[in-house]
Design a protein around this motif. Sequence first.
Motif, mmCIF file in Angstrom:
data_model
loop_
_atom_site.group_PDB
_atom_site.id
_atom_site.type_symbol
_atom_site.label_atom_id
_atom_site.label_comp_id
_atom_site.label_asym_id
_atom_site.label_seq_id
_atom_site.Cartn_x
_atom_site.Cartn_y
_atom_site.Cartn_z
ATOM 1 N N LYS A 8 14.835 11.375 -7.383
ATOM 2 C CA LYS A 8 15.581 12.351 -6.592
ATOM 3 C C LYS A 8 14.594 12.949 -5.618
ATOM 4 O O LYS A 8 13.544 13.442 -6.065
ATOM 5 N N CYS A 9 14.884 12.839 -4.324
ATOM 6 C CA CYS A 9 13.746 12.983 -3.440
ATOM 7 C C CYS A 9 13.136 14.317 -3.095
ATOM 8 O O CYS A 9 11.939 14.383 -3.063
ATOM 9 N N PRO A 10 13.759 15.345 -2.797
ATOM 10 C CA PRO A 10 12.935 16.472 -2.390
ATOM 11 C C PRO A 10 11.909 16.900 -3.430
ATOM 12 O O PRO A 10 10.739 16.954 -3.167
ATOM 13 N N LYS A 12 0.836 -1.209 0.000
ATOM 14 C CA LYS A 12 0.000 0.000 0.000
ATOM 15 C C LYS A 12 0.860 1.243 0.000
ATOM 16 O O LYS A 12 0.462 2.288 -0.507
ATOM 17 N N GLU A 13 2.053 1.108 0.571
ATOM 18 C CA GLU A 13 2.849 2.318 0.751
ATOM 19 C C GLU A 13 3.635 2.694 -0.486
ATOM 20 O O GLU A 13 4.380 3.654 -0.477
ATOM 21 N N THR A 14 3.490 1.925 -1.560
ATOM 22 C CA THR A 14 4.253 2.302 -2.731
ATOM 23 C C THR A 14 3.612 3.478 -3.446
ATOM 24 O O THR A 14 4.239 4.144 -4.238
ATOM 25 N N LYS A 15 2.331 3.682 -3.173
ATOM 26 C CA LYS A 15 1.721 4.847 -3.803
ATOM 27 C C LYS A 15 1.595 5.935 -2.758
ATOM 28 O O LYS A 15 1.510 5.676 -1.588
ATOM 29 N N GLY A 16 1.557 7.145 -3.214
ATOM 30 C CA GLY A 16 1.357 8.211 -2.263
ATOM 31 C C GLY A 16 2.657 8.697 -1.665
ATOM 32 O O GLY A 16 3.754 8.422 -2.160
ATOM 33 N N ALA A 17 2.526 9.392 -0.579
ATOM 34 C CA ALA A 17 3.657 10.133 -0.045
ATOM 35 C C ALA A 17 4.496 9.334 0.931
ATOM 36 O O ALA A 17 5.484 9.846 1.451
ATOM 37 N N THR A 18 4.140 8.074 1.221
ATOM 38 C CA THR A 18 4.861 7.359 2.272
ATOM 39 C C THR A 18 6.322 7.153 1.926
ATOM 40 O O THR A 18 7.200 7.291 2.772
ATOM 41 N N LEU A 19 6.589 6.829 0.672
ATOM 42 C CA LEU A 19 7.981 6.609 0.307
ATOM 43 C C LEU A 19 8.785 7.903 0.430
ATOM 44 O O LEU A 19 9.925 7.903 0.899
ATOM 45 N N ASN A 20 8.164 9.001 0.039
ATOM 46 C CA ASN A 20 8.861 10.283 0.166
ATOM 47 C C ASN A 20 9.191 10.580 1.609
ATOM 48 O O ASN A 20 10.282 11.037 1.938
ATOM 49 N N GLU A 21 8.226 10.280 2.476
ATOM 50 C CA GLU A 21 8.461 10.528 3.898
ATOM 51 C C GLU A 21 9.594 9.657 4.412
ATOM 52 O O GLU A 21 10.437 10.106 5.196
ATOM 53 N N LEU A 22 9.611 8.404 3.950
ATOM 54 C CA LEU A 22 10.666 7.491 4.387
ATOM 55 C C LEU A 22 12.033 8.030 3.994
ATOM 56 O O LEU A 22 12.988 8.006 4.782
ATOM 57 N N VAL A 23 12.113 8.528 2.781
ATOM 58 C CA VAL A 23 13.393 9.054 2.315
ATOM 59 C C VAL A 23 13.808 10.262 3.143
ATOM 60 O O VAL A 23 14.973 10.406 3.527
ATOM 61 N N SER A 63 18.214 10.662 -2.646
ATOM 62 C CA SER A 63 17.603 9.954 -3.771
ATOM 63 C C SER A 63 17.246 8.543 -3.345
ATOM 64 O O SER A 63 17.616 8.106 -2.257
ATOM 65 N N CYS A 64 16.535 7.861 -4.197
ATOM 66 C CA CYS A 64 16.003 6.563 -3.796
ATOM 67 C C CYS A 64 16.013 5.596 -4.963
ATOM 68 O O CYS A 64 15.720 5.982 -6.101
ATOM 69 N N LEU A 65 16.347 4.350 -4.651
ATOM 70 C CA LEU A 65 16.218 3.267 -5.623
ATOM 71 C C LEU A 65 15.220 2.284 -5.038
ATOM 72 O O LEU A 65 15.494 1.664 -4.022
ATOM 73 N N PHE A 66 14.079 2.160 -5.659
ATOM 74 C CA PHE A 66 13.031 1.308 -5.096
ATOM 75 C C PHE A 66 12.779 0.151 -6.046
ATOM 76 O O PHE A 66 12.407 0.358 -7.195
ATOM 77 N N PHE A 67 12.980 -1.065 -5.558
ATOM 78 C CA PHE A 67 12.783 -2.255 -6.373
ATOM 79 C C PHE A 67 11.387 -2.797 -6.093
ATOM 80 O O PHE A 67 11.111 -3.278 -5.007
ATOM 81 N N GLU A 68 10.529 -2.718 -7.093
ATOM 82 C CA GLU A 68 9.161 -3.189 -6.900
ATOM 83 C C GLU A 68 8.965 -4.457 -7.716
ATOM 84 O O GLU A 68 9.169 -4.452 -8.928
ATOM 85 N N CYS A 69 8.548 -5.516 -7.053
ATOM 86 C CA CYS A 69 8.375 -6.776 -7.761
ATOM 87 C C CYS A 69 6.900 -7.117 -7.785
ATOM 88 O O CYS A 69 6.251 -7.164 -6.749
#
Lengths: 320, 313
Positions: free
Chosen positions: B125-127, B89-100, B107-113
């Motif tokens: 690139k995060c901000p 659920k957290e792959t959409k929306g702002a949660t990943l940004n908050e995590l970063v 910046s972030c490299l997110f592997f989604e399977c």
Amino acid sequence: MEMTISPNFLNTNPYKHLFDLVLKADLTLFSRAKMIDDDLDLNGQISGSESESEYEGSEVVRLAEPAKESIYNKDGLIDKLGDISWPDNVEWIHKLSVDIDTQEDVNVEDDIARELSFFTQALEGTRQAFVKLESMGLPFLRPSDYYAEMVKTDSHMEKIRGSLLAEKREIEEREEKRKAREAKKLAKEVQAEKQKERAKQKKEMIESVKKWRKQRQRNGFAGGDEDGEMVMDFEEGKAFERSSKKRPGVSPGDRSGGKAGQFGGKGKKGMNKKANRREFRNSKFGFGGRKGLKKQNTAETTDDLGSFNKSNPRNKRHKA
Amino acid sequence: MGKKRKHNESEAAEPAKQDDGFAPERPKRTLLGWKDKPEEKGTDSQVFRNKEKVLVTCSRRINFRYRHLMLNMVSLLPNCKKDNKVESKETKGATLNELVELRNCSSCLFFECRKHQDLYLWMAKCPGGPSVKFLVKAVHTMEELKLTGNHLKGSRPLLTFSNNFDKDPHWKLLKELLMQIFATPKDHRKAKPYHDHVFVFSILDNHIWFRNYQISVPHNEANKVDRGGLEKMTLVEVGPRFCLNPIKIFGGSFGGPTLYENPFYVSPNLERALKKKQKASKFAKKVKAKTRRKMHELSNHLEPDEFTDLWNE
């Protein structure tokens, strides 16, 4: 089609209710037509409509493929590039990036050509980079005594080494087998020749013994020295030809002929596997077998105390 | 607190006293220790420092092969921080940004399977920076025995890009993104001194191919190659290997306006569906061909053969 109706007309018209109906009908028709038009217009844009509405004010260049239309916002891309890129006066030592010219005509499906193009790109890149680094004067090559953590563990590298060696060994073995097959053909002929030779010699020997006996009979078993009458091959030089293969460590008291412990250790591979095996079994079981070799007082057995308490304590029958 | 105030007061009193004295001024006492008179900071603020930090995470239910790929990336980038698996659920929306933001990364490299089969890689690139979604194919990890090279863990890589990165703006943006994420910062704590491996990013057939090679060149000194050594340089592949297919480029981090959409991209679900259709149509085609043949035979009769009645008697 738009109808501009002044408010006065509506209020004063006696057929106002009819006009109302017509107006409404017209309006609904008009709006439906507009919607259809919209559908036709936004046919390919529906996928990108949300983004278009959000990103107003910039050119949206649509890339029309024969089958697809997709978004390609050049200005937006260039803007973002400007946002994130590092300042222009950053020294090369921070970036360490090199751009290489490549040929376009590499077929993606052809593995070898593709990997070769990547390899040449890397090679060219490192050459240029090394020239630059050398001119800077900084150390960039690892000395041979610099030990530090590597990205693959030593155990993993051992596995790799093992697999490489195994491959090499397989290739060598295949070569050897092929050569052995070739040599076997030749060897067969040579063997046949040797057998014939040996049979001939044996025959000659028997013939000469028979002759000697006959001669002796004729001469009435006269003893003494008869020199020069009979040529006995086995006395002169050519003794009974034993196999010249020396069995190492055959002691005079060894009745098995050195073959007692031979086959158990490692059997010879290749063609003489069967011959060796036959020889061994002959020596062990042939002509009544090996007699009385079970207990021997030799140099090895005097010091060997391992046979005491050899039996498995579990298998021992408990005498009740 | 009282003590501090007293100290300040005494401090203020002293320089006034000693102004006309002969002894040199005592160095000023600060919370962090003694500091001499402040020197001029002319050029210090202009020096560029690469403070790039990459957050590497994956989604839950990731395949073993892709997990190893992620771990390989972690070992290749000394400036990365590996985080726990992220819920779907957290792959959409702002949660990943908050995590970063929480991990203080840029910046972030997110592997989604997805479906245990397809790997999507998000580079962001995060901000407020752009983000890209890639489909990853042809994955070979470092653990494969055919990839025999090895290099220092944490040494700074040389990056090579093929020149077709400069042809279009979207490739230029991707090149900048790749360079910032994959180049190890110069004075990073975990960075090792020498340069013994090289990354290859090359565009073929609208895909970005990645390779990593170990450099072996004959040398005796650390800052000079042997004469003629550049010709004898060999490269051994270290791994990992993968091929990236850009799907979309977004203006914001993990979302935002779409800046670029790949016209040649076919989603893996669609690919599989097409393949199945092709296979399914095999039988239908056969049946059609049979009926066609029958019709053809009915309409065009064969001429009676001269030998048909030969053996009739």
